[in-house]
Scaffold this motif. Structure first.
Motif, PDB file in Angstrom:
ATOM      1  N   ILE A   5       0.822  -1.212   0.000  1.00  0.00           N
ATOM      2  CA  ILE A   5       0.000   0.000   0.000  1.00  0.00           C
ATOM      3  C   ILE A   5       0.859   1.267   0.000  1.00  0.00           C
ATOM      4  CG2 ILE A   5      -1.764   1.306   1.241  1.00  0.00           C
ATOM      5  CD1 ILE A   5      -2.841  -1.249   0.064  1.00  0.00           C
ATOM      6  N   LEU A   6       1.796   1.353   0.920  1.00  0.00           N
ATOM      7  CA  LEU A   6       2.611   2.577   1.014  1.00  0.00           C
ATOM      8  C   LEU A   6       3.456   2.825  -0.237  1.00  0.00           C
ATOM      9  CD1 LEU A   6       3.705   2.548   4.768  1.00  0.00           C
ATOM     10  CD2 LEU A   6       1.818   3.763   3.688  1.00  0.00           C
ATOM     11  N   PRO A   7       4.130   1.812  -0.804  1.00  0.00           N
ATOM     12  CA  PRO A   7       4.869   2.079  -2.044  1.00  0.00           C
ATOM     13  C   PRO A   7       3.974   2.450  -3.222  1.00  0.00           C
ATOM     14  CG  PRO A   7       5.743   0.129  -0.991  1.00  0.00           C
ATOM     15  CD  PRO A   7       4.490   0.505  -0.247  1.00  0.00           C
ATOM     16  N   SER A   8       2.783   1.845  -3.302  1.00  0.00           N
ATOM     17  CA  SER A   8       1.908   2.194  -4.420  1.00  0.00           C
ATOM     18  C   SER A   8       1.368   3.614  -4.270  1.00  0.00           C
ATOM     19  CB  SER A   8       0.769   1.185  -4.559  1.00  0.00           C
ATOM     20  OG  SER A   8      -0.056   1.218  -3.432  1.00  0.00           O
ATOM     21  N   VAL A   9       0.994   3.999  -3.062  1.00  0.00           N
ATOM     22  CA  VAL A   9       0.541   5.377  -2.836  1.00  0.00           C
ATOM     23  C   VAL A   9       1.698   6.350  -3.079  1.00  0.00           C
ATOM     24  CG1 VAL A   9      -0.276   6.985  -1.055  1.00  0.00           C
ATOM     25  CG2 VAL A   9      -1.321   4.733  -1.282  1.00  0.00           C
ATOM     26  N   SER A  10       2.896   5.967  -2.653  1.00  0.00           N
ATOM     27  CA  SER A  10       4.074   6.811  -2.874  1.00  0.00           C
ATOM     28  C   SER A  10       4.356   6.993  -4.351  1.00  0.00           C
ATOM     29  CB  SER A  10       5.290   6.201  -2.187  1.00  0.00           C
ATOM     30  OG  SER A  10       5.095   6.125  -0.804  1.00  0.00           O
ATOM     31  N   ALA A  15       4.228  10.581  -8.972  1.00  0.00           N
ATOM     32  CA  ALA A  15       3.921  10.895 -10.371  1.00  0.00           C
ATOM     33  C   ALA A  15       3.218  12.239 -10.478  1.00  0.00           C
ATOM     34  CB  ALA A  15       3.065   9.791 -10.980  1.00  0.00           C
ATOM     35  N   LEU A  16       2.311  12.500  -9.561  1.00  0.00           N
ATOM     36  CA  LEU A  16       1.570  13.756  -9.616  1.00  0.00           C
ATOM     37  C   LEU A  16       2.410  14.950  -9.181  1.00  0.00           C
ATOM     38  CD1 LEU A  16      -1.883  12.617  -8.191  1.00  0.00           C
ATOM     39  CD2 LEU A  16      -1.203  12.901 -10.575  1.00  0.00           C
ATOM     40  N   ALA A  54       0.144   8.101 -13.460  1.00  0.00           N
ATOM     41  CA  ALA A  54       0.156   7.935 -12.003  1.00  0.00           C
ATOM     42  C   ALA A  54      -0.234   6.508 -11.614  1.00  0.00           C
ATOM     43  CB  ALA A  54      -0.782   8.950 -11.350  1.00  0.00           C
ATOM     44  N   LEU A  55      -1.176   5.903 -12.328  1.00  0.00           N
ATOM     45  CA  LEU A  55      -1.557   4.523 -12.032  1.00  0.00           C
ATOM     46  C   LEU A  55      -0.410   3.551 -12.339  1.00  0.00           C
ATOM     47  CD1 LEU A  55      -5.232   4.550 -13.355  1.00  0.00           C
ATOM     48  CD2 LEU A  55      -4.466   4.508 -10.978  1.00  0.00           C
ATOM     49  N   TRP A  56       0.261   3.758 -13.474  1.00  0.00           N
ATOM     50  CA  TRP A  56       1.443   2.936 -13.781  1.00  0.00           C
ATOM     51  C   TRP A  56       2.519   3.149 -12.725  1.00  0.00           C
ATOM     52  CZ3 TRP A  56       1.842  -1.109 -16.707  1.00  0.00           C
ATOM     53  CH2 TRP A  56       1.024  -1.264 -17.816  1.00  0.00           C
ATOM     54  N   SER A  57       2.675   4.382 -12.288  1.00  0.00           N
ATOM     55  CA  SER A  57       3.706   4.693 -11.296  1.00  0.00           C
ATOM     56  C   SER A  57       3.427   4.023  -9.963  1.00  0.00           C
ATOM     57  CB  SER A  57       3.802   6.202 -11.102  1.00  0.00           C
ATOM     58  OG  SER A  57       4.248   6.806 -12.293  1.00  0.00           O
TER      59      SER A  57
END
Length: 141
Positions: A5-10, A15-16, A54-57
């Motif tokens: 969760i934390l790496p995906s949110v990061s 990206a943004l 951002a989703l890919w990131s």
């Protein structure tokens, strides 16, 4: 939770806040034509391009955290995050995502890849900044 969760949110937030801002700065400097936060529809999904990036990131944030072993116990791999973002994201964009969209690698790709390398390297650094910030509170637990 810290491993997914934390790496995906990061990655999503980096990206943004970092990648798209770097593209906007490169556009303001006259290095590239398209500005950051592109709302051009991302084919085949039809969502704005900056949201698709951002989703890919978010996915690549998980991969970066796993490969570089980002955790509160280890030192932060700052150089590794710059290299990961610059090389891996640029290569995947040029040789996987662009061909899926009908844009094939040909000729001199340096003018297109150099700004992407810079923006993606800044993404890697920004993702690590967010990961370290989110994981800082877990030391007390």
């Amino acid at each position: 939770m810290q491993k997914v969760i934390l790496p995906s949110v990061s990655g999503f937030l980096a990206a943004l806040f970092f990648r798209e801002s770097a593209l906007a700065l490169l556009h303001a400097a006259g290095v590239i034509d398209p500005a950051g936060f592109s709302t051009v529809p991302f084919l085949p999904l039809g969502i704005p391009e900056f949201i698709a990036n951002a989703l890919w990131s978010a996915i690549f944030g998980i991969l970066m955290a796993w490969l570089l072993r980002v955790s509160p116990e280890h030192r932060a791999p700052w150089i590794g995050s710059l290299v990961f973002g610059g090389i891996v994201l640029t290569a995947v964009g040029a040789f996987v995502i662009d061909p899926a969209r009908g844009i094939w690698p040909n000729g001199n790709m340096l003018p297109r890849l150099a700004p992407n390398f810079i923006a993606n390297a800044i993404w890697g650094w920004g993702a690590l900044v967010f990961m370290r910030a989110f994981m800082a509170g877990s030391d007390a637990e």
